[in-house]
Scaffold this active site. Structure first.
Site, PDB file in Angstrom:
ATOM      1  CD  GLU A  42      -2.807   1.068  13.333  1.00 38.21           C
ATOM      2  OE1 GLU A  42      -3.867   1.735  13.270  1.00 38.21           O
ATOM      3  OE2 GLU A  42      -2.501   0.193  12.503  1.00 38.21           O
ATOM      4  CG  HIS A  45       4.467  -6.526  11.186  1.00 39.74           C
ATOM      5  ND1 HIS A  45       3.311  -6.184  11.853  1.00 39.74           N
ATOM      6  CD2 HIS A  45       5.478  -6.351  12.077  1.00 39.74           C
ATOM      7  CE1 HIS A  45       3.611  -5.818  13.091  1.00 39.74           C
ATOM      8  NE2 HIS A  45       4.917  -5.911  13.242  1.00 39.74           N
ATOM      9  CG  HIS A  95      -0.788  -4.386  15.752  1.00 34.28           C
ATOM     10  ND1 HIS A  95      -0.471  -3.171  15.195  1.00 34.28           N
ATOM     11  CD2 HIS A  95      -0.688  -5.299  14.754  1.00 34.28           C
ATOM     12  CE1 HIS A  95      -0.193  -3.342  13.914  1.00 34.28           C
ATOM     13  NE2 HIS A  95      -0.311  -4.611  13.615  1.00 34.28           N
ATOM     14  CB  SER A 123       3.834  -5.392   4.909  1.00 30.93           C
ATOM     15  OG  SER A 123       3.259  -6.519   5.530  1.00 30.93           O
ATOM     16  CB  SER A 178       1.212  -8.808   8.285  1.00 31.59           C
ATOM     17  OG  SER A 178       0.319  -8.025   7.526  1.00 31.59           O
ATOM     18  CB  CYS A 229      -0.910   0.006   1.222  1.00 27.50           C
ATOM     19  SG  CYS A 229       0.007   0.096   2.792  1.00 27.50           S
ATOM     20  CB  CYS A 251      -5.945   2.292   6.039  1.00 35.57           C
ATOM     21  SG  CYS A 251      -5.222   0.760   5.438  1.00 35.57           S
ATOM     22  CB  THR A 300      -5.261   1.715  10.039  1.00 38.68           C
ATOM     23  OG1 THR A 300      -3.994   1.067  10.155  1.00 38.68           O
ATOM     24  CG2 THR A 300      -5.227   3.085  10.701  1.00 38.68           C
ATOM     25  CG  HIS A 315       3.644  -1.027  12.556  1.00 34.03           C
ATOM     26  ND1 HIS A 315       4.939  -1.488  12.426  1.00 34.03           N
ATOM     27  CD2 HIS A 315       2.879  -1.814  11.766  1.00 34.03           C
ATOM     28  CE1 HIS A 315       4.959  -2.517  11.593  1.00 34.03           C
ATOM     29  NE2 HIS A 315       3.737  -2.728  11.175  1.00 34.03           N
TER      30      HIS A 315
END
Length: 319
Positions: free
Chosen positions: A137, A52, A135, A278, A234, A23, A206, A176, A85
């Site tokens: 994030e 990741h 995680h 990723s 991931s 992305c 996202c 996200t 992240h």
């Protein structure tokens, strides 16, 4: 019995989901490390895995990136990059205190959630954050607001048992890279229990996560099995496999072609292939080459929703 072609290999129609793979946020993060290596020379330090994906991390390590867990491992005279992240506010603050040169590769869509958390907390609302415990994030987002300002929920069951300071002063935000369907269920439960809860101004999941899940849904009805290329660390890759399984398509997460379980795969007539945000396209091609060694492959790209998103690079790297 399946008809054989002249090669003697069984026929296999492969539906390759699109969009898939990198992305804009991942592409930007990797490019930041590459440009930092060009500008500053090796080594460039990276706090945690930039994204990741072991293949990507190993490639950058070979070029001179050094991945560390904490800033204490970074020498005073070398630059450090923060992963896509996102990081708690304490991390750049500590880097500044030490006089470290640092580059923030946080995905802009994650940064958007960080700013929302700050605004909501400043208004005195308690935040319920939908995400996966541990995680990076989630850790980074919690680190944007004062301790005690945010409560994590991972599923509908959590919604029913959490305690909040004031049910009339609540807002929710989300990680996200979640399952679109699971998150919808959790949000429905939140609104049912807390009717006054404030939703984010825009969707937090996202575009890339949503698009990749929608692309899997678009081909699932035609597939007998699904291969998802991505790391077990991931979140968005794991969600792709879950989406397929929920639609009764057996799915396996693999990091690269060597991970294919040929006994599990068998000889399907139609196979779906996708990749997490990723995972580089090179790994998709590697899987397709491995399939072509055992099957007479016909490849079809099922372009569900073309992506054209591009994020700007830090000015100090492109000027």
């Amino acid at each position: 019995m399946q008809p054989q072609r002249s090669s003697g290999r069984p026929p296999l129609h492969v539906l390759v989901a699109a969009p898939r793979g990198f992305c804009a946020g991942v592409d930007r993060a990797i490019r930041i490390v590459e440009l930092a290596l060009e500008k500053y020379g090796a080594p460039v330090y990276v706090r945690h895995e930039i994204v990741h994906n072991r293949f990507v991390v190993d490639e950058l390590r070979d070029r001179g990136a050094i991945f560390v867990k904490e800033l204490d491992e970074v020498p005073d005279d070398r630059p450090v990059v923060f992963s896509a992240h996102g990081v708690p506010k304490t991390v750049p603050a500590k880097a500044s205190q030490r006089g470290l040169s640092f580059l923030d590769a946080t995905c802009p869509l994650v940064s958007k959630v960080h700013r929302q958390a700050e605004r909501v907390a400043a208004e005195g609302l308690h935040i319920i954050f939908v995400g996966h415990a541990g995680h990076p994030e989630v850790i980074g987002t919690f680190g944007q607001v004062p301790e005690g300002t945010m409560t994590l929920v991972e599923d509908v069951a959590d919604v029913n048992r959490i305690a909040v300071p004031d049910e009339s002063r609540l807002a929710f935000l989300t990680q996200t890279t979640l399952s679109v369907d699971d998150t919808a269920d959790i949000v429905t439960a939140l609104k049912a229990r807390f009717p006054a809860i404030r939703a984010p101004r825009t969707e937090d999941i996202c575009y890339a996560t949503s698009n990749r899940q929608a692309a899997v849904k678009a081909i699932a009805a035609r597939c007998e099995k699904m291969l998802v290329i991505g790391s077990p660390q991931s979140s968005n890759s794991l969600r792709l496999g879950e989406v397929a399984e929920r639609l009764n398509v057996p799915a396996r997460l693999i990091e690269r072609a060597s991970d294919i379980d040929w006994a599990w795969l068998g000889e399907p007539k139609v196979l779906g292939v996708t990749a997490g945000a990723s995972a580089p396209e090179r790994l998709v091609r590697e899987v397709m080459d491995a399939l072509a060694e055992r099957f007479e492959v016909v490849e079809e790209e099922a372009d569900h929703n073309p992506e054209r998103m591009v994020f700007k690079l830090p000015r100090e790297l492109v000027d």
